[in-house]
Scaffold this motif. Structure first.
Motif, PDB file in Angstrom:
ATOM      1  N   ASN A 176       9.042 -12.780  -4.259  1.00 22.68           N
ATOM      2  CA  ASN A 176       8.065 -11.791  -3.801  1.00 22.68           C
ATOM      3  C   ASN A 176       8.771 -10.818  -2.882  1.00 22.68           C
ATOM      4  O   ASN A 176       9.369 -11.216  -1.891  1.00 22.68           O
ATOM      5  CB  ASN A 176       6.942 -12.484  -3.040  1.00 22.68           C
ATOM      6  N   ASP A 178       8.590  -7.525  -0.423  1.00 21.72           N
ATOM      7  CA  ASP A 178       7.715  -6.669   0.367  1.00 21.72           C
ATOM      8  C   ASP A 178       8.390  -5.309   0.517  1.00 21.72           C
ATOM      9  O   ASP A 178       9.374  -5.168   1.242  1.00 21.72           O
ATOM     10  CB  ASP A 178       7.472  -7.304   1.742  1.00 21.72           C
ATOM     11  N   ILE A 185       9.788 -12.311   0.747  1.00 23.72           N
ATOM     12  CA  ILE A 185       8.926 -13.171   1.545  1.00 23.72           C
ATOM     13  C   ILE A 185       8.594 -14.397   0.712  1.00 23.72           C
ATOM     14  O   ILE A 185       8.781 -14.398  -0.515  1.00 23.72           O
ATOM     15  CB  ILE A 185       7.638 -12.440   2.005  1.00 23.72           C
ATOM     16  N   GLU A 189       3.402 -16.177   2.137  1.00 22.80           N
ATOM     17  CA  GLU A 189       3.138 -14.947   2.873  1.00 22.80           C
ATOM     18  C   GLU A 189       2.487 -13.884   1.997  1.00 22.80           C
ATOM     19  O   GLU A 189       2.325 -12.742   2.419  1.00 22.80           O
ATOM     20  CB  GLU A 189       4.448 -14.413   3.470  1.00 22.80           C
ATOM     21  N   VAL A 190       2.130 -14.285   0.789  1.00 19.44           N
ATOM     22  CA  VAL A 190       1.462 -13.378  -0.132  1.00 19.44           C
ATOM     23  C   VAL A 190      -0.018 -13.727  -0.182  1.00 19.44           C
ATOM     24  O   VAL A 190      -0.387 -14.889  -0.309  1.00 19.44           O
ATOM     25  CB  VAL A 190       2.058 -13.505  -1.551  1.00 19.44           C
ATOM     26  N   GLY A 411       1.245  -8.241   0.878  1.00 17.73           N
ATOM     27  CA  GLY A 411       1.974  -8.878   1.964  1.00 17.73           C
ATOM     28  C   GLY A 411       1.008  -9.196   3.096  1.00 17.73           C
ATOM     29  O   GLY A 411       0.183  -8.366   3.442  1.00 17.73           O
ATOM     30  N   SER A 414       2.309  -6.778   5.897  1.00 17.46           N
ATOM     31  CA  SER A 414       2.496  -5.364   5.575  1.00 17.46           C
ATOM     32  C   SER A 414       1.277  -4.767   4.895  1.00 17.46           C
ATOM     33  O   SER A 414       1.060  -3.569   4.955  1.00 17.46           O
ATOM     34  CB  SER A 414       3.688  -5.211   4.632  1.00 17.46           C
ATOM     35  N   ILE A 418       2.781  -6.382  -3.182  1.00 20.41           N
ATOM     36  CA  ILE A 418       4.050  -7.102  -3.307  1.00 20.41           C
ATOM     37  C   ILE A 418       4.588  -6.948  -4.719  1.00 20.41           C
ATOM     38  O   ILE A 418       3.823  -6.959  -5.685  1.00 20.41           O
ATOM     39  CB  ILE A 418       3.812  -8.592  -2.991  1.00 20.41           C
TER      40      ILE A 418
END
Length: 951
Positions: A176, A178, A185, A189-190, A411, A414, A418
């Motif tokens: 993944n 970002d 990540i 974290e997704v 993200g 963010s 992603i």
RNA sequence: GGGCGUAUAGCUCAGCGGGAGAGCGCCUCGUUGACAUCGAGGAGGUCACAAGUUCAAUCCUUGUUACGCCCACCA
């Protein structure tokens, strides 16, 4: 003398200072000799963090346990510290740079990292002061930071060992990506979110104008469509990835396409003269019942496709750069496309890096943002007439585009989309590390509270994927890997060691380049329970305080943190016999704090409640008590500030009870011996106190913080304040000096014990009261005082005072219902009293007269004519109300009571008439029902008599 | 699609195989020297629905409905 009101705003800092100056929370402070250790490691807050409701709940619960165990004399360590929070921190400092128009790349890595350290020294860790305000009794002298020298040493040790054991490896994998932070990540974290999307349907023409007969059948095998086609229909939600297609896959059993498997088809985009051809292959992945049943395979930009591509030796062409813009590197498109065609022709798949160097983005799309590229590609295909079409309402052929909800990955920090991206990354073999961690929970060496979380844990751990541990950031633990001129990897604890290893490998000194990546922040957090205690050094702290006891956490980081601590702890920590030792034996998972309507608090919704503001408004103790009493297991905490106000009032109540005691000469610290108490009322409250002690102790041990807080609340308000102190009033104003003295000593003792019981929940006010209610000084701070133990359970005293409470309550109830003026004192006539009742009436004469507003008590006097009547056990009590009472109202009141009794009698006798109940139910249950029936019948009899008397 | 959880007083929630509870809110009354951040009294509930197990179900089982959360690769 105590002030009239408790001023938490001045008291809290004063008490905090007191604890601080006494070093009251240093490891082992207040411990009994040779005490068992009790250890909690704090979930390290981010260095950028500030206290939110989740922290407030999390740390309140930990503090309750820690203060409780400290008072029980254990050797307590609550280990505090902070997390360097890679992305979050880098983001903060990058934003500051941006304000000055700078970018970290201009500054360079070294300078930028220096800036972050500067920022950390100046502005980092505000949360610590906020935790101190919350009363968190951590050993603040042992504060740790994941980027400290010591903890970094642990990280190096772990990384190098795991690498050498083959449990950490590097490779080109789909991860993944970002595009905002320009780093890989982990899948945790997704966040997958459902958004409105489109599904486009395009035609991939068969090579050389070839055609085939396309036949669709329904469930019964009847032909519903038969036509000749020169294309295969493909659906996609991401047309821009078509540029990187390596194949079209169909299911091996799909008859519709069987005749064209192995043929080539053309990707309908890009310059016509260089359209790429890709093979039609079979794979089990495509679902024949979904869409057209044919799937384009873009190995470098989709996780499913990646697996299909790997299985079938299909090249994975990367289309985007680190910002997720369309690639703009390498040779012009024509050359790259030719190279890709050559691969198809040769049937030979070159190595990964060669394939990765091929840029298949047509020149016209190069450098475009991925979403812009998508729009352009769709428009171009439509213009080319290669979209699958359907008829619109007016009968025109239009491109077939479905509006569709699609799951899109974002993200978690963010909030940008992603991109699955094929890059070189470091991975930990989570599957191997997870095995002992799964077994530990399975075999009960680690226990989740509430237990139901174990399912979630197992589900994740048993399906765990390789953990991508490298991040393309600058802030964090830099990966200790160096590369030789030919790319050989040397993983060592220092550059010197790497040089040495390289020299041995090459036979000469060479120049090494260090891997630029840093580790996932959670990699260092995973070591927290032992790295904070000094590991890899063999320290006394490690010896004493590992294994830690309880890990308190919210459910959101079970995977991020808890699972990984277990993997690392079990891998690296061994007992004397070499057996793995869990980082903790219990994981207490608390709920999420939501707003009063149950919605998740978020800045965008504007429903965030700031705990600091609540502390300002209601005081810390009120907030803590509220969080504790609402922390029932397995449920979210919906926080309504009205509740906090209610529990602030509870504190006020305790404060005023203390003032009452002070005004009545109650003495503290006298060494009162509960056994010496003679007054029933004292023996009763000591019994109730014992019950509260047992209940609260048991509840905290079982992590039932809401039960513990409720018990304390009931004991203080409903027993001590509502009845005990009220019952002492006639004694304090009476003549019996011995009784007064005993009451003063006993009340003092009860209040002292109460402060102790409440201290884990309301540490500030109780510490203040502890200090202020004695001449001179207490032998210790309250936070080091001995936790109370039950003294005795006096059944008789209990019965007697409960009788008294019933009597007073019933009289009050009748008075209210009959609208008797509160100030008016009534005479009272008692008929049918037993010897015991007569004695009790004498003992509590003053109390009854005061609390029930009674003028005189006549036992066995003549029955007055117009009376309110109430039945209490064997006794009937008359309140003569000639001229005051509305006889009709009293008849109605008695009638209502009679009706209720009739109902109860009917129910109970019905039950007891049931032979199967009598035969099958436990004897005590049957007996209990018989007793209840007898009581109800006796009472009904008396009520009936009372009604008859009313005429 | 899978997993988990929740439905109990107007609101927020405890509870539990054998007599429905708390806080807040509401109604009535109350400035009796601890406390109006209070006191006294009171109203208010087919414990979501249906079936089953049991002598006995708000509680256990199954199903239904509604809501919430987590996980997941349907192009």
């Amino acid at each position: 003398m105590l002030e009239k009101n408790y001023d938490f705003a001045t008291a809290e800092p004063r008490i905090a200072k007191l604890w601080d100056e006494a070093d009251a929370f240093a490891a082992g402070s207040g411990a009994k000799p040779d005490a068992d250790p009790f250890t909690i490691v704090i979930p390290p807050p981010n260095v950028t963090g500030s206290l939110h409701m989740g922290h407030a709940l999390n740390n309140t619960l930990q503090d309750i346990m820690v203060r409780f165990e400290r008072m029980r004399g254990k050797n307590v360590l609550w280990q505090p510290g902070m997390d360097h929070a890679g992305i979050a921190t880098q983001m903060v400092v990058e934003r500051q740079l941006a304000e000055k128009g700078q970018h970290r790349r201009e500054l360079g890595r070294e300078k930028f990292v220096e800036k972050i350290w500067e920022w950390k020294e100046q502005s980092g860790g505000v949360i610590f002061n906020q935790l101190k305000r919350l009363g968190a009794s951590c050993d603040w002298s042992r504060e740790r930071f994941t980027m400290d020298e010591g903890l970094s040493k642990a990280v190096l040790e772990v990384f190098v060992s795991l690498y050498k054991e083959g449990l950490i490896y590097r490779g080109k994998r789909l991860v993944n990506w970002d595009p905002k932070f320009e780093t890989a990540i982990s899948d945790l974290e997704v966040e997958n979110t459902e958004v409105d999307g489109h599904m486009w349907h395009f035609k991939y023409p068969l090579a050389d104008g070839k055609t085939y007969e396309y036949v669709e059948k329904d469930a019964d095998g009847k032909v519903t469509l038969r036509e000749t086609r020169d294309y295969i229909s493909i659906a996609t939600t991401r047309p821009e990835t078509m540029l990187g297609d390596g194949a079209v896959a169909v299911h091996p059993d799909d008859e519709r396409y069987a005749s064209i498997v192995g043929e080539l088809c053309e990707i309908p985009v890009g310059p016509k003269e260089h359209r790429r051809l890709i093979p039609i292959i079979t794979d089990d992945y495509p679902d024949p019942d979904f869409g057209s049943g044919a799937v384009k395979i873009t190995g470098a930009h989709d996780f499913n496709d990646y697996m299909v591509a790997k299985r079938n030796n299909i090249p994975c062409y990367r289309l985007m750069d680190i910002k997720a813009a369309m690639r703009d590197d390498g040779a012009p498109y024509a050359e790259n496309a030719a190279q890709a065609m050559a691969i198809i022709k040769s049937g030979q798949l070159p190595d990964e890096n060669t394939v990765d160097a091929i840029n298949l983005v047509p020149d016209e799309y190069r450098g475009l943002d991925r979403f812009e590229a998508r729009n352009r590609i769709v428009a171009d295909i439509n213009a080319d007439g290669l979209a699958v079409t359907i008829k619109d309402d007016e009968g025109n052929e239009v491109p077939f585009v479905e509006n569709k909800k699609i799951m899109q990955p974002f993200g978690d920090r963010s909030h940008v989309v992603i991109e699955p991206m094929l890059t070189d990354q470091w991975f930990a073999d989570a599957e191997t590390l997870a095995k002992p961690a799964i077994a530990s929970v399975r075999e009960g060496r680690t226990n989740f509270v509430p237990k139901t979380w174990e399912n979630t844990y197992f589900h994740w751990m048993e399906n765990i994927q390789p953990w991508c541990i490298s991040r393309q950031l600058w802030w964090g633990h830099r990966i200790p890997a160096w590369y030789g001129p030919d790319g050989t990897t040397f993983v060592e604890k220092s550059e010197g060691d790497a040089q040495g290893a390289a020299e041995r490998y090459y036979g000469k000194s060479v120049e090494l380049t260090r891997d630029p990546d840093v580790l996932d922040t959670w990699f260092s957090s995973a070591l927290w329970p032992f790295s904070t205690l000094g590991w890899p050094d063999k320290t006394k702290e490690l010896d004493t305080y590992y294994q830690t006891d309880v890990l308190v956490t919210g459910l959101d980081i079970i995977f991020f943190w808890v699972a990984r601590m277990m993997m690392m702890g079990l891998h690296f920590m061994k007992d004397a016999d070499g057996n793995p030792v869990e980082p903790f034996h219990t994981v207490y998972v608390h709920a999420l704090v939501r707003d009063k309507h149950g919605a998740k608090m978020s800045k965008s919704k504007g429903n965030v409640i700031d705990p600091l503001e609540l502390m300002d408004e209601y005081g810390t103790d009120a907030l803590r008590f509220t969080l504790a009493i609402m922390a029932a297991q397995g449920r979210d905490v919906k926080l309504d500030t009205a509740r906090i106000a209610g529990y602030r009032n509870f504190g006020t109540k305790l404060w005023n009870a203390t003032r009452f005691a002070e005004m009545n000469g109650v003495v503290r610290g006298t060494g009162f011996d509960p056994e010496s108490a003679k007054l029933t009322v004292n023996r009763w409250i000591l019994t109730e106190l014992s019950r509260a002690v047992d209940d609260i102790t048991f509840a905290i041990e079982k992590f039932r913080f809401n039960d513990a807080a409720s018990s304390a609340y009931r004991f203080v308000w409903n027993q001590t304040c509502d009845w005990y102190l009220e019952l002492l009033k006639p004694i304090f104003s009476g003549e019996d000096e011995a009784a007064k003295k005993e009451a003063q000593a006993c009340a003092g003792y009860v209040l002292d014990q109460t402060y102790k019981l409440l201290h884990p929940f309301m540490p500030f006010m109780t510490e203040e009261l502890w200090a202020d209610t004695i001449e001179g000084e207490r032998p210790s701070l309250l936070c080091h005082a001995d936790w109370p133990e039950a003294v005795f359970f006096d059944r008789e005293a209990n019965d007697e005072i409960n009788w008294l409470i019933s009597l007073v309550s019933e009289i009050r109830s009748v008075r209210a219902e009959m609208n008797i003026k509160p100030g008016l004192k009534l005479p009272m006539v008692v008929i049918g009293a037993s010897e015991q009742t007569v004695a009790r009436l004498a003992t509590h004469d003053a109390a009854i007269k005061t609390l029930a507003r009674i003028e005189t008590i006549d036992v066995g006097a003549e029955v007055p004519k117009a009376s309110a009547q109430l039945v209490l056990g064997e006794t009937t009590i008359y309140l003569p109300l000639e001229g005051l009472i509305d006889l009709g109202a009293e008849v109605a009141r008695l009638g209502k009571e009679q009706g209720a009794l009739d109902k109860e009698i009917k129910q109970l006798s019905g039950k007891l008439a049931n032979e199967r109940f009598v035969a099958n139910a436990p004897a005590e249950v049957v007996q209990e029902n018989r007793d209840r029936l007898a009581n109800a019948e006796a009472k009904r009899h008396k009520i009936t008599a009372a009604l008859e008397r009313m005429g």
